[in-house]
Design a protein around this motif. Structure first.
Motif, PDB file in Angstrom:
ATOM      1  N   TYR A 161      -9.574 -11.348  -0.960  1.00 48.82           N
ATOM      2  CA  TYR A 161      -8.928 -10.464  -1.930  1.00 48.82           C
ATOM      3  C   TYR A 161      -7.646 -10.030  -1.247  1.00 48.82           C
ATOM      4  CZ  TYR A 161      -7.963  -6.218  -4.683  1.00 48.82           C
ATOM      5  OH  TYR A 161      -7.354  -5.250  -5.443  1.00 48.82           O
ATOM      6  N   ARG A 186     -14.121  -1.556  -8.263  1.00 49.75           N
ATOM      7  CA  ARG A 186     -14.581  -0.284  -7.696  1.00 49.75           C
ATOM      8  C   ARG A 186     -13.948   0.883  -8.431  1.00 49.75           C
ATOM      9  NH1 ARG A 186     -11.742  -1.767  -1.938  1.00 49.75           N
ATOM     10  NH2 ARG A 186      -9.820  -2.575  -2.828  1.00 49.75           N
ATOM     11  N   LEU A 244       0.824  -1.210   0.000  1.00 51.00           N
ATOM     12  CA  LEU A 244       0.000   0.000   0.000  1.00 51.00           C
ATOM     13  C   LEU A 244       0.856   1.257   0.000  1.00 51.00           C
ATOM     14  CD1 LEU A 244      -2.840  -1.180   2.366  1.00 51.00           C
ATOM     15  CD2 LEU A 244      -2.995  -0.746  -0.085  1.00 51.00           C
ATOM     16  N   VAL A 294      -1.225   3.377 -10.907  1.00 48.99           N
ATOM     17  CA  VAL A 294      -0.979   1.958 -11.155  1.00 48.99           C
ATOM     18  C   VAL A 294      -2.062   1.132 -10.441  1.00 48.99           C
ATOM     19  CG1 VAL A 294       0.655   0.076 -10.805  1.00 48.99           C
ATOM     20  CG2 VAL A 294       1.486   2.355 -11.365  1.00 48.99           C
TER      21      VAL A 294
HETATM   22  N1  PHE Z   1      -7.335  -0.642  -7.503  1.00 48.65           N
HETATM   23  C1  PHE Z   1      -7.200  -1.892  -6.819  1.00 48.65           C
HETATM   24  C2  PHE Z   1      -8.108  -1.919  -5.597  1.00 48.65           C
HETATM   25  O1  PHE Z   1      -8.689  -0.923  -5.251  1.00 48.65           O
HETATM   26  C3  PHE Z   1      -5.778  -2.227  -6.508  1.00 48.65           C
HETATM   27  C4  PHE Z   1      -5.098  -1.247  -5.623  1.00 48.65           C
HETATM   28  C5  PHE Z   1      -5.234  -1.367  -4.253  1.00 48.65           C
HETATM   29  C6  PHE Z   1      -4.348  -0.224  -6.147  1.00 48.65           C
HETATM   30  C7  PHE Z   1      -4.611  -0.471  -3.405  1.00 48.65           C
HETATM   31  C8  PHE Z   1      -3.741   0.699  -5.316  1.00 48.65           C
HETATM   32  C9  PHE Z   1      -3.878   0.575  -3.934  1.00 48.65           C
HETATM   33  O2  PHE Z   1      -8.279  -2.931  -4.989  1.00 48.65           O
END
Ligand code: PHE
Length: 538
Positions: free
Chosen positions: A426, A128, A16, A514
């Motif tokens: 997840y 999302r 994160l 990203v």
């Molecule tokens: N966009 C994805 C999610 O919301 C992956 C992601 C998670 C990207 C956390 C950045 C930070 O699950």
């Protein structure tokens, strides 16, 4: 070298932090600064002019994920002749919604066929959309895709820490803010923040802290469970074992945990995620599955997309154009070639770099710096929506320190007496070995066993599952791209965001967002703009 970088072994927290560093949404800000978006329209490309009629108008796009689709769509509007070569028989790439009949065989794993009921689905990739991801939402509007709320965060969901009581998220939030407010109010009362605040402001701040932490007049968070005078007025944020009003009276409030237990258990550690700019409410999602976006583009593009075409060679021609070799699976695997003026590479970098390609050495080096990662999801179909019926949980997610990490509840058909598909786990790579590197039957067993600690109803209500481990999915082999550090990311982006002769690179991995479709869209728009600016210049 490859081995070292391909198994970064990040913890969730490190992941994160990295995504925050290399995916902080800075690109939108900088695009505004460069005026790439028209002031009156934060979404459309501010381009004018048409593609040249007789030259430099053939664009080959590698990959029909959302970046490739978007690039073809926008270039098509300007009059370019695009061809998307897509290895799969569907559009969208990681934008993939699993429904009844979906088949998949992961690399080195057994085949799965989805047996969800009609109408049930799992968004295996994106699920999302942030309310400020203007490009993603703009395309949904333009393509006529109905949206619904994705309830990302639900105070009524559970939080589980091994060896500690199972709590509702609201209980943790109330206790944490209560104790924090209490401690801070005491410090302020003692005058220890005198330099920062005037006496009048001090009182105001204490007033705020009393409301924030539900403190009693003695500035104490009522850990005895006595519902101080705030209860009647505003309710007990921490919740009740017996709701007020049911049988008259104020109800039976739950009792706060001791601060020490609260901190030791680490309940709060998974809750900061919801505060991220990209995770804040309101979040949205297409009604009926995220792939509505992919199919929305595909419908507009028609024959531009050539499915079942696997690219195997990317070459420059003597005249400055490109020649792409591919295997056309539509006719039993015939080797073909396609020539164009430009080539938009919208494949994952970890796969692109394996292809024989005439990239400049600096480009090839930048592609080698991309680090594929792992992430996994499982959809569990249950015959009864017990999380709603028994637990009062409508959407959002429960958190656990077991490898499944989190459970997301359906965001559709609230209150129906039908079935539902829960995202049974997840994870962002932490459970690669424990879950993703197992056969689907083992993943299912683990998801059920760990999930049952949160919902004992699991075994009685479970019907079937479908799981996805992105590092094993053919044509992706990674959920998103990581980089060694910020300097490597910056250096690689500088190269990848510029043209390498006839080659352009696009996708979320060439953006500051990203792991988000919004990153793919801003990157695709940037690529379209760069190609168009070049042809307009002559
Ligand atoms: N966009 C994805 C999610 O919301 C992956 C992601 C998670 C990207 C956390 C950045 C930070 O699950």
């Amino acid at each position: 070298m490859r081995d070292r970088i391909s198994s970064p072994g990040l913890t969730r927290r490190q992941f994160l932090l990295r995504m925050a560093r290399y995916g902080g949404g800075a690109v939108l800000g900088s695009m505004f600064a460069l005026d790439l978006f028209a002031r009156e329209d934060r979404f459309h490309l501010p381009v004018s002019g048409r593609a040249p009629a007789d030259k430099n108008n053939r664009v080959i796009i590698l990959g029909g994920g959302v970046a490739g689709l978007c690039a073809a769509y926008e270039l098509g509007k300007l009059g370019y002749h695009c061809t998307i070569l897509e290895a799969r028989s569907r559009p969208g790439g990681r934008n993939w919604t699993i429904r009844r009949g979906t088949e998949e065989t992961e690399i080195g794993n057994s085949r799965q066929v989805c047996t969800f009921d009609e109408g049930q689905f799992l968004n295996a990739g994106p699920m999302r959309i942030a309310h400020h991801h203007t490009t993603t939402l703009g395309y949904c509007r333009e393509l006529g895709i109905p949206l619904t709320v994705f309830s990302n965060f639900n105070e009524g969901a559970y939080i589980v820490r091994a060896g500690y009581p199972k709590l509702r998220i609201r209980e943790v939030l109330a206790d944490m803010s209560g104790y924090t407010a209490e401690l801070l109010a005491k410090v302020i009362k003692r005058g220890e923040l005198d330099q920062a605040l005037t006496t009048a402001d001090r009182e105001k701040f204490i007033e705020y802290l009393r409301a924030e932490g539900r403190l009693n007049p003695q500035l104490i968070y009522p850990h005895s469970g006595d519902n101080s005078e705030l209860t009647e007025e505003r309710g007990h944020t921490r919740g009740y074992t017996q709701s007020p009003g049911a049988v008259g009276g104020l109800g039976a409030p739950t009792v706060p945990l001791d601060l020490e237990v609260l901190v030791k258990a680490g309940y709060a550690s998974s809750l900061d995620f919801m505060k991220d700019y990209n995770q804040q409410p309101t979040m949205l999602t297409p009604v009926g599955g995220m792939d509505r976006i992919a199919y929305g583009f595909a419908e507009k593009l028609g024959g531009v997309i050539r499915y079942n075409c696997l690219v195997n060679e990317i070459r420059r021609t003597g005249s400055g154009g490109v020649r792409v070799g591919y295997v056309d699976g539509n006719e039993g695997g015939i080797a073909r070639e396609l020539e164009g003026d430009y080539c938009v590479c919208a494949l994952p970098p970890n796969l692109l770099r394996k292809l024989p390609g005439d990239f400049a050495p600096a480009t090839a080096a930048a592609l080698r710096d991309a680090i594929p990662s792992s992430a996994g999801k499982i959809g569990l179909q249950f015959k009864r929506r017990f999380w709603e019926e028994d637990d009062d949980i409508y959407g959002g997610s429960s958190k656990t320190d077991d490898p499944i990490g989190q459970i997301y509840y359906p965001f559709d058909n609230y209150g129906s007496s039908g079935k539902g598909v829960v995202v049974g786990y997840y994870h962002f790579g932490e459970a690669k070995g424990l879950l993703d590197d197992q056969v689907p039957a083992v993943r299912e067993r683990l998801a059920l066993a760990q999930g049952a600690k949160i919902h004992p109803q699991y075994p009685a209500e479970f019907e079937n599952s479908f799981s996805v481990a992105w590092h094993r999915v053919p044509h992706n082999e990674s959920p998103w791209t990581l980089w060694k550090d910020g300097a490597t990311f910056d250096a690689a982006q500088k190269i990848l965001r510029a043209a390498d002769g006839p080659f352009y690179f696009t996708g979320d991995w060439t953006s500051d967002l990203v792991g988000w479709q919004a990153g793919a869209f801003v990157a695709a728009q940037r690529t379209v703009q760069a190609i168009h600016a070049r042809t307009q210049a002559g």
